[in-house]
Design an enzyme around this catalytic site. Structure first.
Site, PDB file in Angstrom:
ATOM      1  N   ASN A  60       0.870  -1.175   0.000  1.00 32.50           N
ATOM      2  CA  ASN A  60       0.000   0.000   0.000  1.00 32.50           C
ATOM      3  C   ASN A  60       0.904   1.222   0.000  1.00 32.50           C
ATOM      4  OD1 ASN A  60      -2.187  -1.754   0.195  1.00 32.50           O
ATOM      5  ND2 ASN A  60      -2.242  -1.639   2.410  1.00 32.50           N
TER       6      ASN A  60
ATOM      7  N   HIS B   3       6.343  -0.981   3.501  1.00 30.23           N
ATOM      8  CA  HIS B   3       6.207  -2.375   3.941  1.00 30.23           C
ATOM      9  C   HIS B   3       5.419  -3.205   2.944  1.00 30.23           C
ATOM     10  CE1 HIS B   3       2.850  -0.118   5.765  1.00 30.23           C
ATOM     11  NE2 HIS B   3       2.156  -1.226   5.819  1.00 30.23           N
ATOM     12  N   PHE B   4       5.955  -4.364   2.673  1.00 27.43           N
ATOM     13  CA  PHE B   4       5.234  -5.361   1.885  1.00 27.43           C
ATOM     14  C   PHE B   4       4.435  -6.241   2.837  1.00 27.43           C
ATOM     15  CE2 PHE B   4       8.741  -4.433  -1.014  1.00 27.43           C
ATOM     16  CZ  PHE B   4       8.115  -4.443  -2.256  1.00 27.43           C
TER      17      PHE B   4
END
Ligand code: ZN
Length: 131
Positions: A84, A97-98
């Site tokens: 996101n 962040h994944f």
């Protein structure tokens, strides 16, 4: 200092799944399914545009490794990798962040809504993006 930088610094505890010089991965405390993992750069950057190519490469290789571990070691059939990027895209923590979201068939998670292009619209977009 953002909440993920506090996790990196050890000021906030986390269930760390993986750690090296550049990358930290830990369990999302509110998982979609158990084993939902967040993979972050240790250095604070807010968005994908801000991360260095070297760090991005390190991140995505760990996403691949941990996604495989969810399938091999936790018997998930598959997973989504989600980034996101920016608040408008539901980024809640301003530190890149994944998400690795394990999936179970019939879990009810849906994709995004889809629409058709108007005549000429796709070509117009290519003219803007494809340089
Ligand atoms: Zn941060």
């Amino acid at each position: 200092m953002c909440v993920f930088c506090k996790i990196v610094a050890g000021e906030i505890p986390a269930y760390k799944v993986y750690e090296d010089e550049k990358v930290l991965a830990f369990l999302d405390i509110k998982p979609v399914h158990p084993g939902h993992i967040l993979v972050i750069p240790k250095q604070h950057v807010a968005t994908l545009e801000a991360v260095s190519p070297e760090t991005l490469q390190a991140l995505i290789l760990i996403v691949k490794k941990l996604g495989g571990a969810l399938k091999e070691k936790m018997n998930y059939e598959g997973y989504n990798v989600c980034l996101n990027n920016d608040p408008v895209a539901n980024q809640e923590i301003p530190h890149l962040h994944f998400h690795i979201i394990p999936r179970v068939s019939g879990d009810g998670l849906k994709g995004w809504p889809q629409q058709e292009y108007a005549a000429g619209e796709a070509e117009e977009i290519l003219n803007k993006l494809k340089r």
